[in-house]
Design a protein around this motif. Structure first.
Motif, short mmCIF file in Angstrom:
data_model
loop_
_atom_site.label_atom_id
_atom_site.label_comp_id
_atom_site.label_asym_id
_atom_site.label_seq_id
_atom_site.Cartn_x
_atom_site.Cartn_y
_atom_site.Cartn_z
N LEU A 193 26.05 38.42 -2.66
CA LEU A 193 25.52 37.06 -2.66
C LEU A 193 24.83 36.65 -3.96
O LEU A 193 23.90 35.86 -3.95
CB LEU A 193 24.52 36.87 -1.51
CG LEU A 193 25.05 36.99 -0.10
CD1 LEU A 193 23.90 37.02 0.90
CD2 LEU A 193 25.99 35.85 0.23
N THR A 194 25.27 37.22 -5.08
CA THR A 194 24.60 36.85 -6.33
C THR A 194 25.31 35.69 -7.01
O THR A 194 24.76 35.10 -7.94
CB THR A 194 24.56 38.03 -7.32
OG1 THR A 194 25.90 38.48 -7.51
CG2 THR A 194 23.72 39.16 -6.80
N PHE A 195 26.53 35.37 -6.56
CA PHE A 195 27.30 34.26 -7.12
C PHE A 195 27.37 34.32 -8.64
O PHE A 195 27.32 33.30 -9.31
CB PHE A 195 26.72 32.91 -6.68
CG PHE A 195 26.65 32.79 -5.19
CD1 PHE A 195 27.80 32.60 -4.42
CD2 PHE A 195 25.43 32.89 -4.53
CE1 PHE A 195 27.72 32.52 -3.04
CE2 PHE A 195 25.36 32.81 -3.15
CZ PHE A 195 26.52 32.61 -2.40
N GLY A 196 27.39 35.55 -9.15
CA GLY A 196 27.55 35.71 -10.59
C GLY A 196 26.26 35.55 -11.40
O GLY A 196 26.29 35.69 -12.61
N PHE A 197 25.14 35.28 -10.74
CA PHE A 197 23.88 35.17 -11.48
C PHE A 197 23.29 36.56 -11.69
O PHE A 197 22.94 37.25 -10.73
CB PHE A 197 22.85 34.34 -10.70
CG PHE A 197 23.09 32.87 -10.75
CD1 PHE A 197 22.75 32.14 -11.87
CD2 PHE A 197 23.66 32.21 -9.66
CE1 PHE A 197 22.96 30.78 -11.91
CE2 PHE A 197 23.88 30.84 -9.70
CZ PHE A 197 23.53 30.13 -10.83
N ALA A 198 23.16 36.97 -12.96
CA ALA A 198 22.56 38.28 -13.23
C ALA A 198 21.11 38.29 -12.74
O ALA A 198 20.58 39.32 -12.34
CB ALA A 198 22.61 38.58 -14.71
N GLU A 199 20.48 37.10 -12.74
CA GLU A 199 19.08 37.01 -12.33
C GLU A 199 18.89 37.39 -10.87
O GLU A 199 17.78 37.72 -10.45
CB GLU A 199 18.55 35.58 -12.53
CG GLU A 199 18.35 35.19 -13.98
CD GLU A 199 19.59 34.54 -14.58
OE1 GLU A 199 20.70 34.72 -14.02
OE2 GLU A 199 19.46 33.86 -15.61
N LEU A 200 19.96 37.29 -10.08
CA LEU A 200 19.82 37.57 -8.66
C LEU A 200 20.13 39.03 -8.32
O LEU A 200 20.08 39.42 -7.16
CB LEU A 200 20.74 36.66 -7.84
CG LEU A 200 20.28 35.21 -7.73
CD1 LEU A 200 21.29 34.38 -6.97
CD2 LEU A 200 18.92 35.12 -7.05
N MET A 201 20.44 39.84 -9.34
CA MET A 201 20.81 41.22 -9.07
C MET A 201 19.71 42.00 -8.37
O MET A 201 19.97 42.86 -7.54
CB MET A 201 21.17 41.93 -10.38
CG MET A 201 22.65 41.91 -10.64
SD MET A 201 23.04 42.38 -12.32
CE MET A 201 22.62 44.08 -12.34
N GLU A 202 18.49 41.71 -8.72
CA GLU A 202 17.38 42.44 -8.09
C GLU A 202 16.87 41.69 -6.86
O GLU A 202 15.77 41.93 -6.40
CB GLU A 202 16.26 42.64 -9.09
CG GLU A 202 15.76 41.31 -9.57
CD GLU A 202 14.84 41.40 -10.76
OE1 GLU A 202 13.72 41.85 -10.55
OE2 GLU A 202 15.25 41.00 -11.85
N GLY A 203 17.65 40.75 -6.36
CA GLY A 203 17.22 39.99 -5.20
C GLY A 203 16.63 38.65 -5.62
O GLY A 203 16.40 38.41 -6.80
N VAL A 204 16.39 37.79 -4.63
CA VAL A 204 15.75 36.52 -4.93
C VAL A 204 14.33 36.82 -5.39
O VAL A 204 13.60 37.52 -4.70
CB VAL A 204 15.71 35.63 -3.68
CG1 VAL A 204 15.00 34.32 -3.97
CG2 VAL A 204 17.11 35.38 -3.16
N PRO A 205 13.93 36.34 -6.56
CA PRO A 205 12.59 36.67 -7.06
C PRO A 205 11.52 36.11 -6.13
O PRO A 205 11.54 34.94 -5.77
CB PRO A 205 12.53 36.02 -8.43
CG PRO A 205 13.61 35.01 -8.45
CD PRO A 205 14.67 35.48 -7.49
N ILE A 206 10.58 36.97 -5.76
CA ILE A 206 9.65 36.62 -4.70
C ILE A 206 8.68 35.52 -5.13
O ILE A 206 8.34 34.63 -4.34
CB ILE A 206 8.90 37.87 -4.19
CG1 ILE A 206 7.98 37.49 -3.03
CG2 ILE A 206 8.12 38.56 -5.28
CD1 ILE A 206 7.47 38.66 -2.26
N LEU A 207 8.25 35.57 -6.38
CA LEU A 207 7.20 34.62 -6.79
C LEU A 207 7.69 33.17 -6.75
O LEU A 207 7.04 32.32 -6.13
CB LEU A 207 6.68 35.00 -8.17
CG LEU A 207 5.32 34.44 -8.48
CD1 LEU A 207 4.26 35.06 -7.60
CD2 LEU A 207 4.98 34.69 -9.95
#
Lengths: 503, 322
Positions: A193-207
């Protein structure tokens, strides 16, 4: 297991000058936030977490705990003087607090609210300390089967308790679960479910998620509210102290109400998902029903304030019982603390007792210190906080929006963080609008990785034989309880709808 | 009056900007730094990183913020670092296998030479460990024997690398193991301690439970025997021909300017002589502190990378779940 020396050292650490200043800062800030109508505990913690990044782990957590305690006590002030609760859990305080203040006794009402808050908070903190440690000692023995079963139970329970409708609760929980599985698969490393976003590799950022759903969306709601209520004027404190003060005699008559409210609040807090609003209304209702003069409630009865505020404040420490005991956050503020702990490198839950006992005890000591500081701050700050209630929304709202966005920027989330924050602000706005449970959503999001890992471990360890649960009494108990709970909740929901249709 | 105030404000603003600009040119670091840790909070890498960050803070005169980006054995953090353009303000503290093994094993968006290895500061002491009161007493041969007689004996894995190693061992010894994923050392420890899992991999967390005997060490995963557990045989001594010697290194993207790398290296060399860092590393994590300069550590990493490539070919790629 834990020496007396360690406990003593922890107390000494919590009584250091810096330690006290940090807690005091949290309490004062929390008080201010609580007093300002429309700002609530979750907004305060969500915004404060980025501020605590550069503090030591203890300072950060102590600050946040002081903050959440302060908001609970402070929100009574705006409830009493403005008839606008600083947060939902103080709504019951309005019922008697505002009439009493209008009748010329604002100072008395505020002091009743303060004393009830402090006593409720202090006793519930002592209860937390007494219960969480043996709880954690037992929980240390739990394996993946037990944890899977307990986490499942907690999720269903929270879905059922937190919102009005069980289905909406499940939907909110489901959204949390979906978002909680974003990122790399823990076993195979596959992208999900990252849709190609490297930013989502570690999960949805909690902050950004927390700041968006909790703080920023709340500002949207406040904007709505602001347009409709522009001309509320707070009641000022009178000059005549003879008429308007709390006597020792009076205090004694309301003490039993405070103690009962504390009991109710602590009970409600210890059950995950119920939250302070349920606690304060339950306590208020019970005080009214058991009173000899129920008709005087809602017209300025001091016991009304005492019942609501003591329960409201007792909920918070009690809601940390499942958090420290099992690692399950039972309330929004507990869920936010999990995030703060993670950021500071501490796994919150029963392992704290083993790995960071000095930290745990220092925290507990800090919580007691916070209770006592609350009394001092509230007592001597009465006049100041009464003035703060008149800070208008058109100042508060933009400042908070600025702080939200600055927090994301400072943490280096960049453009992506902004997108996430606005996305979740919109999402949170609709959650509120259509009455979906926040607690369920947030707790599901935080608990999902834990649940997934334990479930996978259970499946692999058992070789896929689910019957192994029959040999695990604790896991079995919680599985049965989960099923019964789900059945009960859907059945009672069905009946409610049937009644509505019949009526 | 107002005009004068405004002028003063403008002048002082320009001045401070000018100074800031100068600082940036000459003095690295002139703003807070981030130390990325590719593992979860509470594990041994994280514990060590936090002390290192405190020490570096003093050496560099700027706050050093520890950021956990766990996932895929440290690969998530490095994938992000590889694309970072802030010239050394963000650096990673991690284990060498993430770069020597990761790119061969999985599809990573980075390779060994996407980074500069500022310095190695600690030699890894990973091990295969078990818990107290197991049906096999604490020796590697007995575990192997037990696992052979009991198909479904469980093993707690943390990384794709230790998974490969245990699969290699299982193949060689003809064992049928249940390999359970965990979230780093903090996830492995309770499973081993409670007896839910029979034995497992530990990057260093075992040292916390060594004195009490709660976590006996079966096998050392360095090239030599482990410093703190000299009784446990090394992987080679036990008859497995694999080099898994880990080095904990500080990495920056390969485009980081020399002067910044040198400044970081200087601070790191000082940190390896700092008592607090030595204490947490040698007494708590039980790993020897050794400063390995950039060119030497880079050479060693290249050798190891080559070794893993060969091993993977031998095993026919990364083991599947099936």
């Amino acid at each position: 297991m834990i020496g007396f020396d360690a406990i003593l050292n922890a107390f000494v650490a919590a009584l250091g000058f810096n330690a006290i200043m940090v807690v005091l800062g949290g309490v004062v800030l929390g008080y201010l936030v609580g007093v300002i109508p429309g700002l609530n505990r979750s907004v305060a913690i969500a915004i404060a977490i980025p501020l605590t990044f550069y503090m030591s782990a203890y300072a950060a957590i102590a600050f946040l705990i002081g903050l959440s305690k302060g908001t609970a006590a402070g929100s009574a002030v705006s409830a009493i003087l403005l008839n606008t609760p600083g947060e939902a859990s103080s709504a019951a305080t309005c019922l008697d607090g505002y009439p009493m203040a209008r009748a010329g006794k604002p100072r008395k009402a505020l002091k009743i609210g303060l004393l009830a808050s402090v006593i409720g908070d202090l006793l519930a903190t002592l209860l937390l300390i007494a219960v969480a440690i043996p709880f954690a000692a037992v929980a240390l023995k739990f394996g993946p089967y037990e944890l899977t079963a307990i986490l499942l139970f907690a999720l269903v329970f929270i879905a059922g308790m937190a919102g009005g409708s069980f289905l909406k609760g499940l939907a909110a929980g489901g959204m949390g679960i979906i978002l909680g599985t974003v990122g790399l698969d823990p076993e195979t490393g596959a992208m999900r479910l990252t849709f190609g976003f490297a930013e989502l590799m570690e999960g949805v950022p909690i902050l950004p998620l927390v700041i968006g759903t909790l703080a920023l969306s709340e500002m949207f709601v406040q904007l709505d509210h602001y347009r409709r209520n522009r001309d509320e004027k707070p009641i000022g404190l009178g000059k005549d102290r003879k008429q308007d003060d709390l006597s020792w005699q009076e205090f004694k008559t309301i003490l039993p109400t405070i103690l009962r409210g504390t009991g109710i609040g602590a009970f409600v807090g210890a059950l995950p998902g119920l939250g302070p609003s349920v606690g304060s209304f339950m306590s208020y209702g019970l005080a009214k029903r058991s009173a000899k003069d129920p008709e005087s409630f809602g017209k300025g009865n001091p016991r009304g304030i005492a019942a609501s505020e003591s329960a409201d404040n007792a909920v918070i420490p009690a809601s940390y019982i499942p958090l420290f005991g099992l690692g399950i956050p039972g309330s929004v503020s507990a869920a936010l603390l999990v995030g703060a702990f993670m950021i500071h490198g501490i796994q919150v839950g029963p392992l704290m007792l083993r790995d960071h006992p000095e930290m745990l005890f220092t925290l507990f000591s800090g919580m007691i210190v916070a209770s006592i500081l609350m009394l001092g701050v509230g007592w001597y700050g009465l006049r100041l906080f009464a003035k703060v209630t008149s800070v208008p929304s058109h100042i508060v709202i933009p400042v908070v929006i600025f702080l939200c966005l600055a927090g994301i920027q400072v943490q280096g989330y960049g453009t992506f963080g902004m997108l996430v924050v606005f996305g979740f602000a919109l999402f949170g706005y609709f959650l509120k609008k259509f009455d979906y449970s926040f607690v369920t959503f947030l707790v599901a999001f935080i608990v999902t990785p834990m649940l997934e890992m334990n479930l996978r471990q259970s499946i692999i360890l058992s070789g896929g034989e689910i019957s192994i649960l029959l040999q695990r009494p604790i896991a079995l108990t919680f599985c049965i309880a989960t099923v019964l709970m789900a059945l009960h909740l859907s059945w009672s929901g069905y009946r409610k709808r049937a009644e509505l249709r019949a009526a | 009056m107002r005009m004068k105030l405004l002028t003063t404000a403008v002048i002082s603003a320009t001045m401070s900007l000018g100074i800031a600009g100068q600082l940036q040119a000459d003095d690295f670091p002139s703003q807070p730094l981030s130390m990325v840790v590719g593992f979860g909070a509470g594990g041994s890498t994280d514990i060590q990183a936090r002390v290192l960050a405190n020490v570096l803070e003093e050496e560099l005169g700027q706050p050093v913020n520890v950021v956990n980006q766990p996932g895929a054995g440290g690969a998530v953090a490095l994938a992000r670092l590889a694309n970072n353009r802030d010239e050394g303000y963000t650096f990673a503290f991690g284990t060498s296998s993430t770069v020597t093994f990761g790119p061969h094993a999985t599809e990573t968006s980075f390779a060994l030479d996407d980074f500069r290895y500022v310095a190695g500061i600690t030699v890894g002491q990973a091990a295969i460990v078990t818990g107290e009161d197991r049906p096999f007493s604490a020796s590697w041969e007995e575990v192997v024997e037990y696992a052979r007689e009991n198909p479904g004996t469980s093993y707690a894995t943390q990384t794709a690398l230790d998974r490969l190693v245990i699969e290699y061992i299982a193949k060689q010894e003809e064992l049928d193991l249940r390999i359970v994923p965990t979230s780093g050392g903090a996830g492995m420890a309770p499973l081993i301690l409670s007896g839910d899992v029979d034995f497992g991999y530990s990057g260093g967390t075992h040292s916390g439970y060594a004195e009490t005997g709660e976590m006996p060490v079966l096998l050392g995963l360095d090239n030599e025997r482990l410093v703190a557990f000299p009784d446990a045989p090394s992987l080679r001594e036990a008859g497995y021909d694999i080099n898994t010697g880990e080095i904990r290194v500080i990495m920056v993207p390969s485009n980081t300017p020399d002067s910044h790398v040198e400044r970081l290296a200087e601070a790191l060399e000082a940190a390896t002589q700092d008592e607090r860092f030595i204490e947490i590393t040698e007494e708590r994590i039980l790993m020897p502190v050794t400063y390995v300069p950039e060119d030497e550590v880079t050479e060693r990493l290249n050798e190891q990378s080559e070794g893993y490539r060969t091993l993977l070919e031998e095993m026919g790629g990364v083991p599947d779940d099936a």
